[in-house]
Design a protein around this motif. Structure first.
Motif, mmCIF file in Angstrom:
data_model
loop_
_atom_site.group_PDB
_atom_site.id
_atom_site.type_symbol
_atom_site.label_atom_id
_atom_site.label_comp_id
_atom_site.label_asym_id
_atom_site.label_seq_id
_atom_site.Cartn_x
_atom_site.Cartn_y
_atom_site.Cartn_z
ATOM 1 N N VAL A 171 0.854 -1.177 0.000
ATOM 2 C CA VAL A 171 0.000 0.000 0.000
ATOM 3 C C VAL A 171 0.895 1.234 0.000
ATOM 4 O O VAL A 171 1.851 1.319 0.787
ATOM 5 C CB VAL A 171 -0.931 0.028 1.225
ATOM 6 N N TYR A 172 0.593 2.191 -0.885
ATOM 7 C CA TYR A 172 1.410 3.387 -1.041
ATOM 8 C C TYR A 172 0.581 4.630 -0.727
ATOM 9 O O TYR A 172 -0.531 4.793 -1.244
ATOM 10 C CB TYR A 172 1.958 3.480 -2.469
ATOM 11 N N TRP A 173 1.141 5.501 0.122
ATOM 12 C CA TRP A 173 0.548 6.810 0.404
ATOM 13 C C TRP A 173 1.520 7.878 -0.083
ATOM 14 O O TRP A 173 2.674 7.914 0.355
ATOM 15 C CB TRP A 173 0.293 7.011 1.897
ATOM 16 N N THR A 174 1.076 8.753 -0.956
ATOM 17 C CA THR A 174 1.960 9.786 -1.501
ATOM 18 C C THR A 174 1.803 11.076 -0.707
ATOM 19 O O THR A 174 0.718 11.655 -0.636
ATOM 20 C CB THR A 174 1.647 10.054 -2.981
ATOM 21 N N ARG A 175 2.883 11.504 -0.087
ATOM 22 C CA ARG A 175 2.956 12.800 0.561
ATOM 23 C C ARG A 175 3.615 13.786 -0.401
ATOM 24 O O ARG A 175 4.047 13.397 -1.487
ATOM 25 C CB ARG A 175 3.785 12.694 1.847
ATOM 26 N N HIS A 176 3.723 15.056 -0.002
ATOM 27 C CA HIS A 176 4.360 16.035 -0.863
ATOM 28 C C HIS A 176 5.881 15.900 -0.851
ATOM 29 O O HIS A 176 6.572 16.435 -1.717
ATOM 30 C CB HIS A 176 3.993 17.454 -0.425
ATOM 31 N N ASP A 177 6.420 15.144 0.150
ATOM 32 C CA ASP A 177 7.870 15.054 0.284
ATOM 33 C C ASP A 177 8.425 13.629 0.190
ATOM 34 O O ASP A 177 9.609 13.446 -0.069
ATOM 35 C CB ASP A 177 8.313 15.676 1.613
ATOM 36 N N TYR A 178 7.618 12.632 0.398
ATOM 37 C CA TYR A 178 8.057 11.242 0.236
ATOM 38 C C TYR A 178 6.847 10.320 0.180
ATOM 39 O O TYR A 178 5.699 10.777 0.270
ATOM 40 C CB TYR A 178 9.015 10.817 1.360
ATOM 41 N N VAL A 179 7.085 9.031 0.015
ATOM 42 C CA VAL A 179 6.020 8.033 -0.104
ATOM 43 C C VAL A 179 6.116 7.068 1.072
ATOM 44 O O VAL A 179 7.200 6.567 1.386
ATOM 45 C CB VAL A 179 6.134 7.254 -1.431
ATOM 46 N N ILE A 180 4.986 6.809 1.725
ATOM 47 C CA ILE A 180 4.931 5.814 2.799
ATOM 48 C C ILE A 180 4.464 4.494 2.197
ATOM 49 O O ILE A 180 3.525 4.457 1.392
ATOM 50 C CB ILE A 180 3.984 6.265 3.917
ATOM 51 N N VAL A 181 5.116 3.413 2.585
ATOM 52 C CA VAL A 181 4.832 2.093 2.016
ATOM 53 C C VAL A 181 4.505 1.112 3.130
ATOM 54 O O VAL A 181 5.207 1.053 4.148
ATOM 55 C CB VAL A 181 6.040 1.558 1.211
ATOM 56 N N LEU A 182 3.434 0.350 2.961
ATOM 57 C CA LEU A 182 3.099 -0.742 3.874
ATOM 58 C C LEU A 182 3.197 -2.052 3.117
ATOM 59 O O LEU A 182 2.464 -2.274 2.151
ATOM 60 C CB LEU A 182 1.687 -0.579 4.439
ATOM 61 N N ASP A 183 4.104 -2.923 3.543
ATOM 62 C CA ASP A 183 4.217 -4.258 2.968
ATOM 63 C C ASP A 183 3.177 -5.135 3.653
ATOM 64 O O ASP A 183 3.272 -5.413 4.850
ATOM 65 C CB ASP A 183 5.624 -4.807 3.205
ATOM 66 N N THR A 184 2.163 -5.586 2.920
ATOM 67 C CA THR A 184 1.082 -6.340 3.540
ATOM 68 C C THR A 184 1.484 -7.767 3.894
ATOM 69 O O THR A 184 0.737 -8.456 4.597
ATOM 70 C CB THR A 184 -0.153 -6.384 2.622
#
Length: 224
Positions: free
Chosen positions: A125-138
């Motif tokens: 799962v990827y969440w795009t912020r204005h400065d980086y991307v948060i990733v959750l490995d399911t």
């Protein structure tokens, strides 16, 4: 047409691989339904409020197993709440701090996740912020971060999706140039994975269009 009362939130649905997860308006009843097998799995409500949920394995058989992964954010920390059809129970995972996910998280930013919901691509799962991307490995339920593609910093909100061959990609609209660059996460000649520019889509006027999604290699836009 009957209008929904403004004080009553609409039911939330999430689909994946032929299975549908339903949430009652009160949020106290979950159900996973497989239209292919015609099987309804009743699921107890999670032990705490969650903002997003994902079906990892669709309940396509009456005795098939599946998992629900829910995401709960509390300011600068986030964690997963997981349901297993094998045990019939929810499990609370430890909190992950924003500073542990990305050491350069801005001190004046009091939220870990952006307002937009994440995008599930190939088990992450990827969440795009204005400065980086948060990733959750399911698979591991581990949170991490990754850099944005080059030249995307400061641009409009990015849209994460997948190519025709299910590779991770990201696009954004650059109004000044009327182009939509398409970046794909792939390995270079040295087998190092990084963002690589795949193509640039040119349109006549992007100022009246909004990026909505990227699905199976197609960029979806909406007229403003």
């Amino acid at each position: 047409m009957e209008a929904t009362p403004p004080c009553t939130p609409p039911p939330t649905t999430s689909t994946f691989g032929g299975g549908i997860t339903l949430v009652r308006r009160s949020g106290r009843l979950f159900a996973a339904y497989s239209p292919l097998a015609g099987v309804l799995h009743r699921i107890p409500a999670p032990p705490e409020a969650v903002r997003e949920l994902y079906i990892l394995s669709p309940p396509e058989e009456r005795h098939g197993s599946f998992h629900l992964v829910c995401v709960h954010e509390d300011g600068l920390q986030v964690r997963t709440v997981v349901f297993s059809s094998d045990t019939g129970e929810w499990q609370l995972l430890p909190w992950a701090e924003a500073a542990a996910i990305n050491k350069d998280h801005p001190q004046d930013d009091k939220h870990c996740l952006p307002p937009r919901t994440g995008k599930l691509v190939d088990g992450r799962v990827y969440w795009t912020r204005h400065d980086y991307v948060i990733v959750l490995d399911t698979a591991t339920l581990h949170f991490s971060s990754m850099d944005l593609p080059p030249y995307m910093y400061g641009q409009k909100p990015f849209v994460v999706g997948e190519t025709k061959d299910d590779k991770l990609c990201m696009v954004c609209a650059i109004d000044e140039e009327n182009t939509i660059p398409v970046w794909v996460w792939r390995a270079d000649a040295g087998r190092v994975y990084k963002w690589m520019l795949d193509k640039e889509i040119e349109l006549e006027d992007l100022s009246t269009l909004k990026l909505v999604a990227v699905k199976q290699g197609f960029v979806h836009l909406e007229q403003l």
